[in-house]
Design a protein around this motif. Sequence first.
Motif, PDB file in Angstrom:
ATOM      1  N   ARG A 177       0.835  -1.215   0.000  1.00 41.11           N
ATOM      2  CA  ARG A 177       0.000   0.000   0.000  1.00 41.11           C
ATOM      3  C   ARG A 177       0.867   1.262   0.000  1.00 41.11           C
ATOM      4  N   ILE A 178       1.932   1.244   0.794  1.00 40.44           N
ATOM      5  CA  ILE A 178       2.832   2.397   0.853  1.00 40.44           C
ATOM      6  C   ILE A 178       3.527   2.596  -0.494  1.00 40.44           C
ATOM      7  N   SER A 179       3.941   1.498  -1.135  1.00 38.30           N
ATOM      8  CA  SER A 179       4.594   1.632  -2.437  1.00 38.30           C
ATOM      9  C   SER A 179       3.627   2.159  -3.490  1.00 38.30           C
TER      10      SER A 179
ATOM     11  N   ILE B  66      18.195  14.313  -6.249  1.00 38.69           N
ATOM     12  CA  ILE B  66      17.259  13.945  -7.319  1.00 38.69           C
ATOM     13  C   ILE B  66      17.498  12.494  -7.745  1.00 38.69           C
ATOM     14  N   GLY B  67      18.767  12.094  -7.810  1.00 40.42           N
ATOM     15  CA  GLY B  67      19.075  10.704  -8.128  1.00 40.42           C
ATOM     16  C   GLY B  67      18.518   9.749  -7.085  1.00 40.42           C
ATOM     17  N   PHE B  68      18.605  10.152  -5.820  1.00 40.73           N
ATOM     18  CA  PHE B  68      18.051   9.326  -4.748  1.00 40.73           C
ATOM     19  C   PHE B  68      16.535   9.224  -4.865  1.00 40.73           C
ATOM     20  N   VAL B  69      15.885  10.333  -5.197  1.00 41.70           N
ATOM     21  CA  VAL B  69      14.422  10.320  -5.375  1.00 41.70           C
ATOM     22  C   VAL B  69      14.051   9.412  -6.545  1.00 41.70           C
ATOM     23  N   LEU B  70      14.810   9.487  -7.645  1.00 47.19           N
ATOM     24  CA  LEU B  70      14.550   8.610  -8.786  1.00 47.19           C
ATOM     25  C   LEU B  70      14.753   7.146  -8.419  1.00 47.19           C
ATOM     26  N   TRP B  71      15.833   6.861  -7.657  1.00 45.48           N
ATOM     27  CA  TRP B  71      16.075   5.491  -7.221  1.00 45.48           C
ATOM     28  C   TRP B  71      14.950   4.996  -6.316  1.00 45.48           C
ATOM     29  N   ALA B  72      14.511   5.836  -5.376  1.00 40.20           N
ATOM     30  CA  ALA B  72      13.421   5.446  -4.472  1.00 40.20           C
ATOM     31  C   ALA B  72      12.130   5.202  -5.253  1.00 40.20           C
ATOM     32  N   ALA B  73      11.872   6.033  -6.251  1.00 34.94           N
ATOM     33  CA  ALA B  73      10.660   5.862  -7.052  1.00 34.94           C
ATOM     34  C   ALA B  73      10.727   4.567  -7.864  1.00 34.94           C
ATOM     35  N   LEU B  74      11.881   4.280  -8.444  1.00 36.05           N
ATOM     36  CA  LEU B  74      12.035   3.041  -9.208  1.00 36.05           C
ATOM     37  C   LEU B  74      11.952   1.815  -8.302  1.00 36.05           C
ATOM     38  N   THR B  75      12.500   1.919  -7.095  1.00 34.12           N
ATOM     39  CA  THR B  75      12.395   0.821  -6.135  1.00 34.12           C
ATOM     40  C   THR B  75      10.951   0.614  -5.713  1.00 34.12           C
ATOM     41  N   GLY B  76      10.230   1.711  -5.463  1.00 33.92           N
ATOM     42  CA  GLY B  76       8.812   1.600  -5.122  1.00 33.92           C
ATOM     43  C   GLY B  76       7.999   0.993  -6.251  1.00 33.92           C
ATOM     44  N   LEU B  77       8.327   1.376  -7.468  1.00 32.40           N
ATOM     45  CA  LEU B  77       7.633   0.812  -8.630  1.00 32.40           C
ATOM     46  C   LEU B  77       7.921  -0.680  -8.769  1.00 32.40           C
ATOM     47  N   ALA B  78       9.186  -1.065  -8.576  1.00 35.73           N
ATOM     48  CA  ALA B  78       9.547  -2.481  -8.656  1.00 35.73           C
ATOM     49  C   ALA B  78       8.833  -3.284  -7.574  1.00 35.73           C
ATOM     50  N   TYR B  79       8.817  -2.756  -6.346  1.00 28.21           N
ATOM     51  CA  TYR B  79       8.142  -3.451  -5.247  1.00 28.21           C
ATOM     52  C   TYR B  79       6.659  -3.609  -5.545  1.00 28.21           C
ATOM     53  N   HIS B  80       6.056  -2.525  -5.999  1.00 28.52           N
ATOM     54  CA  HIS B  80       4.615  -2.560  -6.271  1.00 28.52           C
ATOM     55  C   HIS B  80       4.294  -3.552  -7.393  1.00 28.52           C
ATOM     56  N   ALA B  81       5.146  -3.611  -8.399  1.00 30.91           N
ATOM     57  CA  ALA B  81       4.921  -4.546  -9.500  1.00 30.91           C
ATOM     58  C   ALA B  81       5.099  -5.993  -9.053  1.00 30.91           C
TER      59      ALA B  81
ATOM     60  N   PHE C 240       4.949  -7.330  -5.985  1.00 30.62           N
ATOM     61  CA  PHE C 240       3.936  -7.776  -5.043  1.00 30.62           C
ATOM     62  C   PHE C 240       2.527  -7.669  -5.625  1.00 30.62           C
ATOM     63  N   GLY C 241       2.345  -6.850  -6.654  1.00 27.44           N
ATOM     64  CA  GLY C 241       1.069  -6.858  -7.374  1.00 27.44           C
ATOM     65  C   GLY C 241       0.877  -8.172  -8.105  1.00 27.44           C
ATOM     66  N   ILE C 242       1.952  -8.661  -8.718  1.00 29.57           N
ATOM     67  CA  ILE C 242       1.893  -9.982  -9.371  1.00 29.57           C
ATOM     68  C   ILE C 242       1.637 -11.061  -8.334  1.00 29.57           C
ATOM     69  N   ARG C 243       2.288 -10.946  -7.179  1.00 24.55           N
ATOM     70  CA  ARG C 243       2.065 -11.921  -6.095  1.00 24.55           C
ATOM     71  C   ARG C 243       0.602 -11.920  -5.661  1.00 24.55           C
ATOM     72  N   HIS C 244       0.022 -10.738  -5.511  1.00 23.76           N
ATOM     73  CA  HIS C 244      -1.391 -10.647  -5.114  1.00 23.76           C
ATOM     74  C   HIS C 244      -2.305 -11.242  -6.181  1.00 23.76           C
ATOM     75  N   MET C 245      -1.977 -11.021  -7.461  1.00 20.97           N
ATOM     76  CA  MET C 245      -2.800 -11.598  -8.519  1.00 20.97           C
ATOM     77  C   MET C 245      -2.728 -13.119  -8.512  1.00 20.97           C
TER      78      MET C 245
ATOM     79  N   THR D  91      12.714  -7.897  -5.179  1.00 20.76           N
ATOM     80  CA  THR D  91      12.692  -6.430  -5.095  1.00 20.76           C
ATOM     81  C   THR D  91      14.066  -5.883  -4.740  1.00 20.76           C
ATOM     82  N   ALA D  92      14.794  -6.554  -3.855  1.00 26.05           N
ATOM     83  CA  ALA D  92      16.141  -6.101  -3.503  1.00 26.05           C
ATOM     84  C   ALA D  92      17.064  -6.140  -4.724  1.00 26.05           C
ATOM     85  N   ILE D  93      16.954  -7.199  -5.507  1.00 23.74           N
ATOM     86  CA  ILE D  93      17.771  -7.299  -6.729  1.00 23.74           C
ATOM     87  C   ILE D  93      17.404  -6.181  -7.707  1.00 23.74           C
ATOM     88  N   LEU D  94      16.111  -5.961  -7.898  1.00 26.59           N
ATOM     89  CA  LEU D  94      15.682  -4.878  -8.797  1.00 26.59           C
ATOM     90  C   LEU D  94      16.076  -3.502  -8.269  1.00 26.59           C
TER      91      LEU D  94
END
Length: 124
Positions: free
Chosen positions: A27-29, A66-81, A83-88, A112-115
């Motif tokens: 949910r947070i991601s 800005i690079g850190f924000v981009l990395w955090a956003a990409l990590t959040g996107l990877a996590y959400h994707a 675990f979204g597949i896991r939920h499906m 997610t850690a690898i991504l």
Amino acid sequence: MRKVRPKNLDLTTVKFPITAIASIAHRISGIIVFVALAIFLTLLNSSLSSETDFNRVMGYVDNFFIGFVLWAALTGLAYHAVFGIRHMIQDMGYWEELESASFSAKIGFIITAILSILAGVLVW
């Protein structure tokens, strides 16, 4: 007659199972992805305006914050994707038992850690 039950309102003493942590973090991601979408669309809009604006946006990416924000956003996107597949998959009737759900959550965290590491390589 109402039963008097003990109440534990201190959430720091509650031990959440890994499946609950995965669900809350999903949910947070989702919130992170929603906010990141606005950031990415703003950067895209700016970069497509003119060549000088594109160079300015590329200069933003060199900034560590800005690079850190981009990395955090990409990590959040990877996590959400992930675990979204896991939920499906769980919605299809698999991994519903506590043992298999816990195992799939652990695997999801590893993926997610690898991504996240790959996103760090991409950004920096």
